[in-house]
Design a protein around this motif. Structure first.
Motif, mmCIF file in Angstrom:
data_model
loop_
_atom_site.group_PDB
_atom_site.id
_atom_site.type_symbol
_atom_site.label_atom_id
_atom_site.label_comp_id
_atom_site.label_asym_id
_atom_site.label_seq_id
_atom_site.Cartn_x
_atom_site.Cartn_y
_atom_site.Cartn_z
ATOM 1 N N HIS A 113 5.583 17.106 5.449
ATOM 2 C CA HIS A 113 5.891 17.035 4.028
ATOM 3 C C HIS A 113 4.722 16.359 3.321
ATOM 4 N N LEU A 144 3.991 14.732 -0.148
ATOM 5 C CA LEU A 144 4.750 14.225 -1.291
ATOM 6 C C LEU A 144 3.857 13.424 -2.216
ATOM 7 N N PRO A 199 13.010 19.499 -3.385
ATOM 8 C CA PRO A 199 11.905 18.544 -3.568
ATOM 9 C C PRO A 199 12.378 17.115 -3.808
ATOM 10 N N GLN A 200 11.661 16.185 -3.163
ATOM 11 C CA GLN A 200 11.954 14.763 -3.291
ATOM 12 C C GLN A 200 10.914 14.042 -4.136
ATOM 13 N N ALA A 201 9.979 14.797 -4.685
ATOM 14 C CA ALA A 201 8.924 14.257 -5.541
ATOM 15 C C ALA A 201 8.417 15.412 -6.401
ATOM 16 N N HIS A 237 6.060 18.404 -3.711
ATOM 17 C CA HIS A 237 6.662 18.321 -2.375
ATOM 18 C C HIS A 237 6.411 19.658 -1.690
ATOM 19 N N LEU A 292 5.872 6.278 -4.797
ATOM 20 C CA LEU A 292 6.699 6.398 -3.595
ATOM 21 C C LEU A 292 6.985 5.007 -3.043
ATOM 22 N N PHE A 338 -0.543 9.715 -2.241
ATOM 23 C CA PHE A 338 0.438 10.668 -1.736
ATOM 24 C C PHE A 338 0.867 10.230 -0.344
ATOM 25 N N LYS A 376 6.307 25.337 -1.266
ATOM 26 C CA LYS A 376 7.099 24.291 -1.924
ATOM 27 C C LYS A 376 8.420 24.099 -1.192
ATOM 28 N N ASP A 377 8.817 22.832 -1.053
ATOM 29 C CA ASP A 377 10.105 22.499 -0.445
ATOM 30 C C ASP A 377 11.224 22.965 -1.371
#
Length: 114
Positions: free
Chosen positions: A102, A104, A33-35, A38, A109, A82, A29-30
């Motif tokens: 990435h 997402l 997170p941007q979503a 992510h 989006l 996605f 996992k980032d």
């Protein structure tokens, strides 16, 4: 690369909860997170940017996209849609100079991404 954070994660030198790993890649996992979903998919091989890919890396890149598809299904975002993104160099948004992708999804989006 001794100081590369993604090399350290891929080599198990940092405590990271991996969502996937095999002999070629790791995914996790980032931290920003941007979503709702992510994930970062990172090859174990250190390649600084997309511009540094060689012909011998073609199979690796195909493998990364195959894993992205697998993870999208597992995360429940495949049917709705996605995005897979790889940034290149500073103006392209790359902040860690070890190629990574990435994954997402989980929300609508927008395009262009900004």
């Amino acid at each position: 690369m001794g100081d590369c954070i993604f090399c350290k994660i891929a080599n198990g030198e940092m405590d990271t909860d991996l969502v996937y790993e095999d002999e070629k890649v790791v995914a996790f996992k980032d931290i920003n997170p941007q979503a709702p979903v992510h994930l970062l998919i990172v090859p174990r091989k250190h390649i600084p940017t997309l511009l540094d890919l060689e012909k011998s890396d073609e199979e690796l890149i195909g493998h990364i996209y195959k894993i992205a598809s697998k993870l999208a299904r597992e995360e429940g975002i495949a049917d709705r849609g996605f995005r897979v993104v790889s940034n290149c160099n500073e103006e392209g948004g790359q902040t860690v100079f070890h190629i990574h992708f990435h994954l997402l999804g989980g929300r609508n989006l927008q395009w262009p991404p900004g």
